[in-house]
Design a protein around this motif. Structure first.
Motif, short mmCIF file in Angstrom:
data_model
loop_
_atom_site.label_atom_id
_atom_site.label_comp_id
_atom_site.label_asym_id
_atom_site.label_seq_id
_atom_site.Cartn_x
_atom_site.Cartn_y
_atom_site.Cartn_z
N HIS A 94 0.83 -1.20 0.00
CA HIS A 94 0.00 0.00 0.00
C HIS A 94 0.87 1.25 0.00
CE1 HIS A 94 -3.54 2.39 0.82
NE2 HIS A 94 -2.88 2.98 1.80
N LYS A 95 0.62 2.15 -0.95
CA LYS A 95 1.36 3.41 -0.98
C LYS A 95 0.61 4.45 -0.18
CE LYS A 95 3.99 3.29 -5.20
NZ LYS A 95 4.37 4.06 -6.37
N VAL A 96 1.31 5.08 0.75
CA VAL A 96 0.72 6.09 1.59
C VAL A 96 1.68 7.27 1.65
CG1 VAL A 96 -0.10 6.61 3.90
CG2 VAL A 96 -0.41 4.33 2.98
N ASN A 133 6.65 9.80 -1.54
CA ASN A 133 6.90 8.36 -1.39
C ASN A 133 7.94 7.80 -2.34
OD1 ASN A 133 3.76 8.41 -0.40
ND2 ASN A 133 5.04 6.99 0.72
N ASP A 134 8.66 8.62 -3.07
CA ASP A 134 9.73 8.13 -3.93
C ASP A 134 11.06 8.38 -3.25
OD1 ASP A 134 8.03 7.41 -6.08
OD2 ASP A 134 7.99 9.49 -6.77
N TRP A 138 8.99 4.43 -0.86
CA TRP A 138 9.05 4.21 0.57
C TRP A 138 7.75 4.66 1.21
CZ3 TRP A 138 9.16 8.08 4.48
CH2 TRP A 138 9.13 9.40 3.99
N HIS A 139 7.40 4.06 2.31
CA HIS A 139 6.31 4.54 3.14
C HIS A 139 6.46 3.96 4.54
CE1 HIS A 139 4.43 0.78 1.65
NE2 HIS A 139 3.78 0.78 2.77
N LEU A 162 9.14 0.91 8.39
CA LEU A 162 9.50 1.59 7.15
C LEU A 162 9.58 0.53 6.06
CD1 LEU A 162 10.72 3.89 5.38
CD2 LEU A 162 12.95 3.29 6.37
N PHE A 163 8.86 0.76 4.95
CA PHE A 163 8.88 -0.15 3.82
C PHE A 163 9.67 0.49 2.69
CE2 PHE A 163 5.12 -1.28 6.20
CZ PHE A 163 5.11 -2.66 6.15
N LEU A 164 10.70 -0.20 2.20
CA LEU A 164 11.48 0.25 1.05
C LEU A 164 11.26 -0.74 -0.09
CD1 LEU A 164 14.94 1.12 2.67
CD2 LEU A 164 13.05 2.67 2.14
#
Length: 132
Positions: free
Chosen positions: A10-12, A51-52, A74-75, A81-83
């Motif tokens: 999920h992009k946030v 988010n980039d 990233w988010h 933290l998700f990369l």
């Protein structure tokens, strides 16, 4: 009120999450090192508010992977933290998706553990690349 359920990818936008981690990373230039990247490898990354992130991968001269520019996303969800990025290894491209549990945080330093229990270190270099 129902709790939020977050899909794996999920992009946030950081502004949607009241997270100190997102506030620290956003807009800054960071040296990122981790055993997960490989021995002697690190990248210098700018984490953008949308988010980039853009990073330059640095490697040893005798490394089988070449130095390269990485474009990723990233988010942050809670303290994770998700990369995600794609990098070249030989003649192939590989997609990485790495969750990192942030364990320690200071103004210019973050530390965490990924899903393999490898240590990640984020060292703040400046407020923006233009400051160098």
């Amino acid at each position: 009120q129902r709790p939020l359920a977050w899909p794996r990818r999920h992009k946030v936008a950081p502004a949607e999450i009241p997270s100190p981690t997102a506030l620290r990373l956003s807009g800054g230039l960071w040296k990122v090192s981790a055993e997960t990247l490989g021995s002697g490898r690190f990248f210098i990354a700018e984490f953008l508010q949308g988010n980039d992130f853009t990073a330059t991968l640095h490697v040893r001269p005798d490394d089988v992977i070449r130095a390269q520019v990485i474009q990723g996303t990233w988010h942050v969800v809670g303290s994770v933290l998700f990369l995600e990025w794609v990098w070249e290894q030989g003649d192939a491209s590989y997609r990485e998706h790495i969750p990192i549990q942030i364990r320690e945080m200071a103004v210019d330093h973050l530390q965490g553990l990924d899903k393999w229990r490898n240590h990640w270190d984020f060292e703040g270099l400046s407020d923006s690349p233009a400051d160098d």
